[in-house]
Every structure is written in C-alpha cells, then in structure tokens.
Scaffold this motif. Sequence first.
Motif, PDB file in Angstrom:
ATOM      1  N   GLN A 120       0.806  -1.233   0.000  1.00 42.86           N
ATOM      2  CA  GLN A 120       0.000   0.000   0.000  1.00 42.86           C
ATOM      3  C   GLN A 120       0.838   1.281   0.000  1.00 42.86           C
ATOM      4  OE1 GLN A 120      -2.412  -1.315  -0.907  1.00 42.86           O
ATOM      5  NE2 GLN A 120      -3.001  -3.055   0.348  1.00 42.86           N
ATOM      6  N   SER A 121       1.898   1.353   0.813  1.00 44.39           N
ATOM      7  CA  SER A 121       2.752   2.544   0.823  1.00 44.39           C
ATOM      8  C   SER A 121       4.066   2.204   1.510  1.00 44.39           C
ATOM      9  CB  SER A 121       2.068   3.691   1.569  1.00 44.39           C
ATOM     10  OG  SER A 121       2.926   4.818   1.658  1.00 44.39           O
ATOM     11  N   ARG A 125       3.560   7.367   7.546  1.00 45.41           N
ATOM     12  CA  ARG A 125       2.429   8.299   7.694  1.00 45.41           C
ATOM     13  C   ARG A 125       1.183   7.753   6.999  1.00 45.41           C
ATOM     14  NH1 ARG A 125       4.366  12.023   4.371  1.00 45.41           N
ATOM     15  NH2 ARG A 125       3.245  10.987   2.664  1.00 45.41           N
ATOM     16  N   ASP A 126       1.346   7.265   5.770  1.00 45.66           N
ATOM     17  CA  ASP A 126       0.202   6.724   5.027  1.00 45.66           C
ATOM     18  C   ASP A 126      -0.309   5.438   5.653  1.00 45.66           C
ATOM     19  OD1 ASP A 126       0.570   8.791   3.208  1.00 45.66           O
ATOM     20  OD2 ASP A 126       1.864   7.590   1.918  1.00 45.66           O
ATOM     21  N   TYR A 159      -2.863   5.128  -4.178  1.00 47.95           N
ATOM     22  CA  TYR A 159      -2.589   6.552  -4.429  1.00 47.95           C
ATOM     23  C   TYR A 159      -3.832   7.374  -4.107  1.00 47.95           C
ATOM     24  CZ  TYR A 159      -4.929   5.445  -8.875  1.00 47.95           C
ATOM     25  OH  TYR A 159      -5.820   5.018  -9.823  1.00 47.95           O
ATOM     26  N   THR A 161      -4.223   9.204  -1.469  1.00 49.94           N
ATOM     27  CA  THR A 161      -4.477   9.321  -0.033  1.00 49.94           C
ATOM     28  C   THR A 161      -4.291  10.775   0.413  1.00 49.94           C
ATOM     29  OG1 THR A 161      -2.188   8.683   0.387  1.00 49.94           O
ATOM     30  CG2 THR A 161      -3.832   6.960   0.529  1.00 49.94           C
ATOM     31  N   LEU A 164      -0.805  12.826   0.452  1.00 50.47           N
ATOM     32  CA  LEU A 164       0.230  12.186  -0.358  1.00 50.47           C
ATOM     33  C   LEU A 164       0.620  13.123  -1.497  1.00 50.47           C
ATOM     34  CD1 LEU A 164       1.936   9.645  -1.084  1.00 50.47           C
ATOM     35  CD2 LEU A 164       0.018   8.903  -2.508  1.00 50.47           C
ATOM     36  N   TRP A 169       4.526  10.122  -3.981  1.00 49.74           N
ATOM     37  CA  TRP A 169       3.953   9.063  -4.805  1.00 49.74           C
ATOM     38  C   TRP A 169       5.000   8.536  -5.792  1.00 49.74           C
ATOM     39  CZ3 TRP A 169       1.328   5.108  -5.115  1.00 49.74           C
ATOM     40  CH2 TRP A 169       0.787   4.590  -6.291  1.00 49.74           C
ATOM     41  N   ASN A 172       7.264   6.282  -3.923  1.00 55.28           N
ATOM     42  CA  ASN A 172       6.641   4.961  -3.738  1.00 55.28           C
ATOM     43  C   ASN A 172       6.840   4.083  -4.970  1.00 55.28           C
ATOM     44  OD1 ASN A 172       5.381   4.456  -1.210  1.00 55.28           O
ATOM     45  ND2 ASN A 172       3.751   5.914  -1.672  1.00 55.28           N
TER      46      ASN A 172
END
Length: 380
Positions: A120-121, A125-126, A159, A161, A164, A169, A172
Amino acid sequence: MAGIYIHIPFCRQACHYCDFHFSTSLSKKQPFITALLKELELRSKDWRTEKVETIYFGGGTPSILDTGELNQILEQVHSFYHVSKEPEITLEANPDDLKTEQKYLDLKNAGVNRLSMGIQSFFDRDLKLMNRSHDAGEAQYAIELATKHFENVTIDLIYGTPGLSDLDWIRNIELALGYGVPHISSYALTVEPKTALEKFIERGAVSPVDEEQAERQFRILTDKLNTAGYIHYELSNFGKPGFFSKANTGYWLGKKYGGFGPSAHSYDGTRRSWNIASNPVYIKKLLNDELPSESEVLTVIDRYNEYIMTGLRTIWGVDLERIKKDYGVEYLEYLKKESSSQLENGLLELQEIEGRSVLRTTSKGRFLADGIASSLFFIN
C-alpha cells in the motif's frame, strides 16, 4: 477452464478504508477451516467437467493461515477437483505475517507460486492513516524476502491518499521498481460506506479524497510503469510480459470461477451465486451439510452490462463481434449509438485487432473507464 477463489475472512486489525468481509477475532478460525473443507467437498460435483487452472487465496488476510491449514485446504482442492498440472496458486499476504525466510519456504513447499503483497505505501504516515498492521521497514524487508524466494510477486500500492504529495507518490513507485517485482496493482483510495475512513472524513479528522489528485497520480503511475516496461493490461494492474494475473484475467474475460468461504462469489457463465457474509452462519450451515449461498440467473442485459464494464477496463476491450453473437444485433446497434460521443471526444477508440473490431478506452479515457462503461449500459 476455470478458477477457484478462497476467501479467508480474518485480519489482525481492520484497515480504515476496507469494506471486505472479515473478522479481527481468530476464535472461529479452526471451525471455519472445517466448514471450508466441507464446502469444497459438497460443491465438487458441480465441477466434474471443469479443469482448475488458478487457485486464489484472498480475504481478509490469507497469510494469517499457518502451514498446516494451508496444506489442508490445498489437499482438499486437489482431492475433489481436476487441477491442471501447473496451476497458478496465489496467496495474498501482509508483510507482518511474513517475517522469516522459513515462512516463504513453507508457502513455496505448500504449492503457492505467486505472492500478492499488501504493501500500500512505503511511508509510515500513510500506513498509519490506513491503519495497516505493518510499517514501512517491514514492507521493504518483506519484498526483499519475497523476491528472493518467488519469481512471481505482485504488490499493491494506493494513491490519492490525503496528504500524499506527487513527489512522495513518485518515491513509492520508484521504491517498488527498485525491487524488480514483475507485477504491480495500484488503486485510488476510495471512501466506502460505513468504513472508519468515511467517519473520519465526516468528522473532519481526515481531509476528503481529492479526485484531481487521484487522477494526476494515476497518470504519473501509468507513465512511469509504461516507461519501465510494464503493460497496463487492466485499469489497476500492470505486468511485465508473462506475469499477468491468470486468476484475475480469467474473471475479466468471463471465464467460470467458484468462490468458497463467507461472502465469496461464483460465476458459471449464466448464473451468479454468493455465500452469506457471516462467519458463524457460514460455519453452522456447512456443519449441517447445507450450502450457505444464494444465486440468480443473469439476464442478457446483466451479462451485456458486465461485459462492457470488465472489457473497457482491459487492453482486450469490447469485441463488437462478440456483442452481436452473444447478445444480439439490438445490443450492437445500441453500443454503437451510445459510444459515438465518447469516440468523438477521444475517450474511446475503435481498433482492428486480429481482424476484429474492438472498442477500448484511450489513455485519455482510461482513468474514467468505470464511468464510461456505466454510460454504455443497456437499461431496459
């Protein structure tokens, strides 16, 4: 040819955005395994003529199963179903369940040959915002081990979020590419009804999802993965040649599949069925030799609309000859009429592929594929 989907309805904790069926209590895991084995046995008579090419463990969190439980389930499938010589066997996994090399070896020895990692990330934080059960360090370590022991690895990234940035991104995506995984599934964060995320946004604790941000980050994703040699073969899926998901491709192309476990759906070409989304009721019914499912026969309109929806999400598009053959001239003429404006504005295109006319979304229209499809649905 067909596929089997097995829903494992347990998670260690609830992700704030998830609306799939699961329980965070593991107290009924063993009774569930017993019930699942019974369902596999009871329904096998309907699969006598089908060859199973894919077995997919979804959830929930299938990596919550121990080696013995996974072996039990796979042995039951092989005992009661005609499984092909080299089936694709996928297991969805969370990084916090795969902390040792032995776990990977056990999965491989059980027959799993494709890992789907819920990353997911790569930013804590995410992950905290999503309430994921792993942190960024665990995510990276899990991918290192997964790619060491498995050739066929896919990871999920989200993506759009809140908070973000485009730079994060990109970071990532670059981290994912750095591990050389041959397949990436990536989804825009969606606010589903009755989820914790919806409540947080309503209370103002979390910023609303920004559609412009999501579309911008989708285009960043497609540009970077196309440049890196991935084929964007479905709206949310990118694979290197030879690494498309066989299970999901079968679903998008309308092949038969059987869903086992609470809330799982099945499709046989004309009929759709689904199991009850309740672990206790599912278990109770099967222990009494009852199937906990309902079904419906799909109308021509249902099947047409579903083909439009799945077709426009994929590189295979919608075959106009198939529309005529399977649904009738009326549906073909309707599709041509309703799609004319989308062709004019550059969201759809007609291409000749191996002598067939195929309707597909353009790069401009791809992010809008679901909305475009719904505008082409046949409404009685």
